[in-house]
Write a protein that holds these residues in place. Structure first.
Motif: not given
Ligand code: AVI
Length: 321
Positions: A36, A44, A47, A53, A166, A206, A216, A252, A282, A284
């Motif tokens: 970020y 983001f 997204i 999403y 996360n 994703y 991203f 990810m 990441e 999630s």
């Molecule tokens: C911020 N967070 C909750 C998003 C998620 O869905 O985990 C970040 C994200 N990563 C990829 N798309 C969105």
């Protein structure tokens, strides 16, 4: 300093984290908070607009539908803070509902200065709400809010958008415990969490066909190039989203397309990537209803109420210390 010694400046926190994550034995990693920067925050936001999403729209729908009821349950004088303000759009519903009953200060807590500025601009018109942005890590910001509260005021912590997901379990539980330790009896936590859904739907969310999530993710390497004098060739890495059934999380990764060597000057690092090797960027996590109740209770909260979006299973849970 002894004569002849070369003065090396200490690594910044970002450089130290990059060095630590990329020199890990086994799976290389980079902390997701570094996704970020200014560009990453904008990506983001993009997204959140994607049809694949559903997280942000579900969060917003639940808050739009139930903010009045949430506000009815929270009585008395209070201060409100939000961990990760984002653009502030969905927060408006809660702030407006709470401000029908009293004036209060709202503290958005964000490490991204640009996201804070957007939030202050977006929410600055709500009459009975004063905004004080805190450019801090979440818990440091919360400590400051707790120090600033006046006698008799309750704290309402907003942790929306499923950012809790996360923090890979058990880090999510530990994080809730840390929040709980800063709060006092009678304080509140409104927790947004994305629920488990079919893996195919999660992968679409994703790894969207437009490639916004890929951008991203790859921006993290671009950020290392920009800020730490790295020489990642972005075309030699690809975005990968996987659903891990065991941990019930979308992971990810950035996969190296070939064997390559990357140098990051400001992290004092040269690192080799094998063809197909990934950097995990990441996690999630997706929750089951009983799992949420379990971690909330184990962290020292009581569930006061819960609302669920039916279109894209997403829960808003009101917890009380
Ligand atoms: C911020 N967070 C909750 C998003 C998620 O869905 O985990 C970040 C994200 N990563 C990829 N798309 C969105």
């Amino acid at each position: 300093m002894p004569t002849g010694a070369i003065a090396t400046s200490p690594l910044t926190e970002f450089a130290a984290d990059v060095r630590c994550g990329l020199t890990k034995r086994g799976q290389k990693e980079l902390p997701s908070k570094y996704l970020y920067d200014t560009l990453g925050s904008k990506l983001f936001e993009a997204i959140c607009e994607l049809s694949e999403y559903g997280v942000t729209r579900a969060d917003e729908r639940v808050l739009r539908a139930h903010s009045r009821e949430i506000a009815r349950r929270i009585s008395g004088d209070l201060v409100v803070c939000e961990l990760g303000s984002g653009s502030g759009r969905k927060t408006r519903y809660v702030l407006e509902a709470l401000s029908r009953r009293r004036r209060f200060t709202y503290f958005p807590i964000e490490i991204s200065r640009s996201a804070l500025a957007v939030c202050e601009r977006e929410l600055g018109d709500i009459e009975a709400v004063g905004i004080v942005g805190l450019e801090r890590e979440y818990l440091d910001g919360l400590l400051e809010v707790a120090a600033r509260r006046e006698r008799g005021q309750k704290i309402v912590v907003l942790f929306l958008g499923s950012t809790i997901g996360n923090f890979s379990p058990p880090a999510d539980l530990n994080f809730l415990r840390e929040i709980r330790h800063i709060l006092d009896a009678g304080d509140w936590l409104l927790l947004g969490s994305d629920m488990l859904k079919p893996a195919s739907q999660l992968i679409e969310a994703y790894d969207d066909p437009l490639g916004v999530t890929a951008a991203f993710n790859l921006n993290l390497l671009a950020r290392i190039n920009r800020e730490l004098h790295g020489d990642f060739d972005l075309r030699q890495f690809e975005h990968v989203a996987r659903f891990n059934c065991e941990t019930r999380s979308v992971e990810m990764h950035l996969r190296s397309r070939q064997k390559q060597i990357v140098t990051i000057l400001d992290a004092d690092l040269t690192v080799t990537f094998q063809a197909g090797e990934t950097i995990w960027t990441e996690n999630s996590h997706k929750y089951a209803v009983e799992e949420l109740a379990f971690i909330a209770e184990a962290a020292g909260f009581k569930t006061d109420a819960q609302w669920m979006d039916q279109e894209w299973p997403f829960a808003e849970t009101l917890l009380r210390v």
